[in-house]
Design a protein around this motif. Structure first.
Motif, short mmCIF file in Angstrom:
data_model
loop_
_atom_site.label_atom_id
_atom_site.label_comp_id
_atom_site.label_asym_id
_atom_site.label_seq_id
_atom_site.Cartn_x
_atom_site.Cartn_y
_atom_site.Cartn_z
N VAL A 124 0.77 -1.15 -0.12
CA VAL A 124 0.05 0.01 0.14
C VAL A 124 0.93 1.21 0.06
CG1 VAL A 124 -1.72 1.52 1.37
CG2 VAL A 124 -1.89 -1.09 1.13
N ARG A 125 1.83 1.18 0.77
CA ARG A 125 2.80 2.51 0.85
C ARG A 125 3.51 2.84 -0.51
NH1 ARG A 125 6.63 0.95 4.41
NH2 ARG A 125 8.19 0.74 2.62
N GLY A 126 3.93 1.65 -1.17
CA GLY A 126 4.75 1.84 -2.27
C GLY A 126 3.77 2.41 -3.26
N THR A 127 2.52 1.91 -3.39
CA THR A 127 1.59 2.18 -4.44
C THR A 127 1.11 3.57 -4.32
OG1 THR A 127 0.81 -0.15 -4.24
CG2 THR A 127 -0.50 1.41 -5.78
N VAL A 128 0.82 3.77 -2.97
CA VAL A 128 0.34 5.40 -2.61
C VAL A 128 1.30 6.36 -3.04
CG1 VAL A 128 -0.24 7.00 -0.79
CG2 VAL A 128 -1.51 4.62 -0.92
N GLU A 129 2.71 6.05 -2.78
CA GLU A 129 3.82 7.01 -2.86
C GLU A 129 3.98 7.09 -4.50
OE1 GLU A 129 7.18 5.52 -1.06
OE2 GLU A 129 6.57 6.40 1.18
N ALA A 130 3.79 6.23 -5.09
CA ALA A 130 4.02 6.17 -6.49
C ALA A 130 2.80 6.90 -7.20
CB ALA A 130 4.00 4.72 -7.17
N HIS A 131 1.58 7.00 -6.80
CA HIS A 131 0.46 7.76 -7.05
C HIS A 131 0.75 9.52 -6.85
CE1 HIS A 131 -3.02 5.39 -8.65
NE2 HIS A 131 -2.07 4.51 -8.24
N GLU A 132 0.99 9.46 -5.59
CA GLU A 132 1.20 10.85 -5.16
C GLU A 132 2.56 11.58 -5.74
OE1 GLU A 132 1.21 11.10 -0.64
OE2 GLU A 132 -1.28 10.78 -1.09
N SER A 133 3.59 10.73 -5.95
CA SER A 133 4.65 11.41 -6.79
C SER A 133 4.54 11.38 -8.38
CB SER A 133 5.85 10.77 -6.21
OG SER A 133 5.89 9.43 -6.53
N ASN A 134 3.46 10.85 -8.50
CA ASN A 134 3.15 10.76 -10.15
C ASN A 134 4.20 9.90 -10.87
OD1 ASN A 134 1.49 10.95 -12.27
ND2 ASN A 134 2.11 12.64 -13.06
N ASN A 135 4.62 8.69 -10.06
CA ASN A 135 6.06 8.09 -10.42
C ASN A 135 5.49 6.53 -11.10
OD1 ASN A 135 8.47 7.15 -10.87
ND2 ASN A 135 8.82 6.46 -8.85
N LEU A 136 4.61 6.97 -11.95
CA LEU A 136 4.07 5.81 -12.78
C LEU A 136 4.24 6.13 -14.26
CD1 LEU A 136 0.50 5.63 -10.59
CD2 LEU A 136 2.49 3.69 -10.73
N PRO A 137 4.51 4.88 -15.21
CA PRO A 137 4.24 5.07 -16.51
C PRO A 137 3.22 5.88 -17.02
CG PRO A 137 4.74 2.78 -15.82
CD PRO A 137 4.51 3.67 -14.52
N GLN A 138 3.54 6.94 -17.78
CA GLN A 138 2.69 7.72 -18.39
C GLN A 138 2.00 7.29 -19.73
OE1 GLN A 138 1.59 10.47 -16.33
NE2 GLN A 138 2.82 9.48 -14.93
N SER A 139 2.69 6.51 -20.50
CA SER A 139 2.44 5.78 -21.74
C SER A 139 2.92 4.63 -21.71
CB SER A 139 2.96 6.88 -22.97
OG SER A 139 3.87 7.09 -22.88
N ASP A 140 2.36 3.58 -23.03
CA ASP A 140 3.20 2.62 -23.41
C ASP A 140 4.08 2.47 -24.51
OD1 ASP A 140 1.46 2.58 -25.23
OD2 ASP A 140 0.15 0.86 -24.58
N ASN A 141 4.68 1.39 -24.64
CA ASN A 141 5.67 1.54 -25.77
C ASN A 141 4.64 1.87 -27.40
OD1 ASN A 141 4.10 -1.02 -26.26
ND2 ASN A 141 6.05 -2.24 -25.91
N GLU A 142 3.63 1.91 -27.29
CA GLU A 142 2.74 2.17 -28.70
C GLU A 142 2.37 3.74 -28.52
OE1 GLU A 142 -0.33 -0.62 -29.50
OE2 GLU A 142 0.81 -2.33 -28.68
N GLY A 143 2.64 4.33 -27.40
CA GLY A 143 2.31 5.85 -27.45
C GLY A 143 0.80 6.01 -26.97
N ARG A 144 0.24 5.04 -26.19
CA ARG A 144 -1.07 5.18 -25.76
C ARG A 144 -0.99 5.76 -24.34
NH1 ARG A 144 -3.52 -0.77 -26.77
NH2 ARG A 144 -1.46 -1.13 -25.39
N SER A 145 -1.76 6.53 -23.93
CA SER A 145 -1.60 7.37 -22.52
C SER A 145 -2.20 6.23 -21.44
CB SER A 145 -2.79 8.42 -22.43
OG SER A 145 -2.09 9.39 -23.32
N LEU A 146 -1.60 6.24 -19.97
CA LEU A 146 -1.96 5.25 -19.00
C LEU A 146 -2.43 6.21 -17.79
CD1 LEU A 146 1.20 3.03 -19.36
CD2 LEU A 146 -0.89 2.55 -20.37
N PHE A 147 -3.19 5.72 -17.39
CA PHE A 147 -3.98 6.24 -16.21
C PHE A 147 -4.30 5.13 -15.13
CE2 PHE A 147 -5.00 9.16 -19.63
CZ PHE A 147 -4.27 10.20 -19.19
#
Length: 198
Positions: A124-147
């Motif tokens: 939970v801590r690692g996932t919440v920190e990744a969300h709050e720091s926006n440290n998640l992949p923003q797009s895939d290798n095909e250029g599609r946006s990720l949310f």
């Protein structure tokens, strides 16, 4: 001169075209209702403050030894945890309702064998920190946006996590076609029995 049969054929063709157009419009309206309202944003149902409050409640509970039953994917596993996680014993591990064959376990089933409350809090801590720091992949290798959509629930009395899941929305550049995929396999605590406190 147009015959009666040709008139009927034209009339049925026009009516068929109108029906298809209405069906298309109805499917677009249904699609718009099904797409999450925040297509272009991550969503979380908890914050780091929520995490800290739950973790503090867990620490204050003084629970040192317990038996926990977890359901995730098609695994159901019961662990006996003692000494604050120093000792973890697999009491039962079922895969699709049958005892698991240890030599055939995949990585997910293997990870569940150490899914103590402390480990749940780490996830939970690692996932919440990744969300709050926006440290998640923003797009895939095909250029599609990720949310991402994060959902976590805590036990109201002892504070330990009872449900963790994260989904990833894959959105094409048109922002009109969205897929929702599991990015963190849901983990749910089905049973929790306290053995002793600290």
């Amino acid at each position: 001169m147009i015959s009666e049969g040709q008139r009927r054929y034209a009339l049925f063709g026009s009516a068929g075209t109108i029906v298809l157009l209405l069906a298309c419009l109805a499917s677009i309206a249904l699609y718009k209702q099904a797409v999450p309202p925040f297509v272009e944003a991550n969503t979380e149902n908890i914050s780091s403050a929520d995490y800290e409050a739950a973790f503090l409640k867990w620490q204050e509970s003084g629970i040192d030894s317990y038996e926990i039953t977890i359901h995730s994917r098609n695994d159901d596993i019961t662990l006996r945890v003692a000494g604050g996680g120093a000792s973890v014993v697999v009491v039962r591990h079922l895969l699709d309702g049958q005892p698991i064959v240890e030599s055939d376990m995949d990585a997910h089933s293997t990870r569940l064998r150490n899914m103590t409350v402390d480990r749940l809090f780490e996830i939970v801590r690692g996932t919440v920190e990744a969300h709050e720091s926006n440290n998640l992949p923003q797009s895939d290798n095909e250029g599609r946006s990720l949310f991402y959509d994060l959902a976590v629930r805590f036990d109201p009395t002892a504070g330990y996590p009872v449900y963790i899941a994260q989904h990833q929305r894959v959105t094409r550049p048109s922002h009109e076609i969205t897929w929702r995929e599991v990015s963190l396999i849901p983990i749910e605590v089905k049973n929790f029995i306290v053995s002793e406190g600290r």
